[in-house]
Design a protein around this motif. Sequence first.
Motif, short mmCIF file in Angstrom:
data_model
loop_
_atom_site.label_atom_id
_atom_site.label_comp_id
_atom_site.label_asym_id
_atom_site.label_seq_id
_atom_site.Cartn_x
_atom_site.Cartn_y
_atom_site.Cartn_z
N GLU A 34 43.36 29.09 49.78
CA GLU A 34 43.20 29.67 48.45
C GLU A 34 41.74 29.72 48.03
O GLU A 34 41.25 30.72 47.48
CB GLU A 34 44.01 28.87 47.43
CG GLU A 34 43.98 29.46 46.02
CD GLU A 34 44.86 28.68 45.05
OE1 GLU A 34 44.69 28.89 43.82
OE2 GLU A 34 45.69 27.87 45.49
N ALA A 35 41.00 28.64 48.32
CA ALA A 35 39.59 28.59 47.98
C ALA A 35 38.79 29.61 48.79
O ALA A 35 37.90 30.28 48.26
CB ALA A 35 39.04 27.19 48.21
N ILE A 36 39.11 29.73 50.07
CA ILE A 36 38.41 30.69 50.93
C ILE A 36 38.58 32.11 50.39
O ILE A 36 37.63 32.89 50.32
CB ILE A 36 38.91 30.58 52.38
CG1 ILE A 36 38.45 29.26 52.99
CG2 ILE A 36 38.42 31.76 53.21
CD1 ILE A 36 39.03 28.99 54.37
N VAL A 37 39.81 32.45 50.01
CA VAL A 37 40.08 33.78 49.48
C VAL A 37 39.29 34.02 48.19
O VAL A 37 38.70 35.09 47.99
CB VAL A 37 41.59 33.96 49.23
CG1 VAL A 37 41.86 35.25 48.45
CG2 VAL A 37 42.35 33.96 50.54
N SER A 38 39.23 33.02 47.33
CA SER A 38 38.54 33.14 46.05
C SER A 38 37.04 33.33 46.25
O SER A 38 36.44 34.24 45.64
CB SER A 38 38.80 31.90 45.20
OG SER A 38 38.07 31.94 43.99
N PHE A 39 36.43 32.52 47.09
CA PHE A 39 34.98 32.63 47.31
C PHE A 39 34.64 33.91 48.08
O PHE A 39 33.61 34.53 47.83
CB PHE A 39 34.46 31.39 48.03
CG PHE A 39 34.48 30.15 47.19
CD1 PHE A 39 33.77 30.08 46.01
CD2 PHE A 39 35.23 29.04 47.57
CE1 PHE A 39 33.79 28.93 45.22
CE2 PHE A 39 35.26 27.89 46.80
CZ PHE A 39 34.54 27.84 45.62
N SER A 40 35.49 34.28 49.00
CA SER A 40 35.25 35.52 49.75
C SER A 40 35.28 36.73 48.82
O SER A 40 34.52 37.69 49.01
CB SER A 40 36.30 35.68 50.85
OG SER A 40 36.20 34.64 51.81
#
Length: 230
Positions: A34-40
């Motif tokens: 979830e964090a990866i998707v948000s920062f990406s």
Amino acid sequence: MQFSHSDAIWQAFPELAAGALYADGIDASADVEEAIVSFSAIAVARLAEAQESEFPEIQAWRRGFSRMGLKPTQYRSASEALLRRFRQERALPRLHPLVDLCNAVSLAFAIPIAVFDVEKIAGDLEVRHATGHETYLTFGGDIEHPEPNEVIFADGGGSAHARRWTNRQSGLSAVRQTTRSVLIVAEALHASAEADIARLMATLADQLGKAWPAAAKVALLSAGSPRFEF
């Protein structure tokens, strides 16, 4: 253990802002998707407005590489290399939850982030100019010797854990499935670097706290306070 930049680095790059974070209890089972998707998504939005070469964070590192005598389009900072690959492929390879998380945060902030397995570091770690006698282990298993005066991350045993400052990390201290304790370093040279590094380190500490149980120890480094003990 201690992490620091040499006096010569601070003198040559007085605009440098740096942050360091130590965390233990890392494992490869955490879910950070979830964090990866948000920062990406933040990176996607920025890249929709301009290419990474136009970002002030990237331009500052290009100027820094030029001052080190390096051609900035031949040797890119880690953040520029990540952004360039992400723009072209719209994704990055998944390696380890912590590395993947740090790569995503690096994309969002356009700031290079280095992650080291602390157990592979001998003594203290310092960003300094190389003597030319240090050894650097590539990810392919080859041994290199940094050029004299090249900026490296050097430990007390004479190993170089990164070459050309923020260009390329070593395979020696790369995070692996067995990694348990890590040192994370972020560095920037642009005009708002101090504020941005503070935000980045707070973001990383928050994300690590969500994914792993151990609390992170964080420090913001400057010429007046250049050392991080962990």
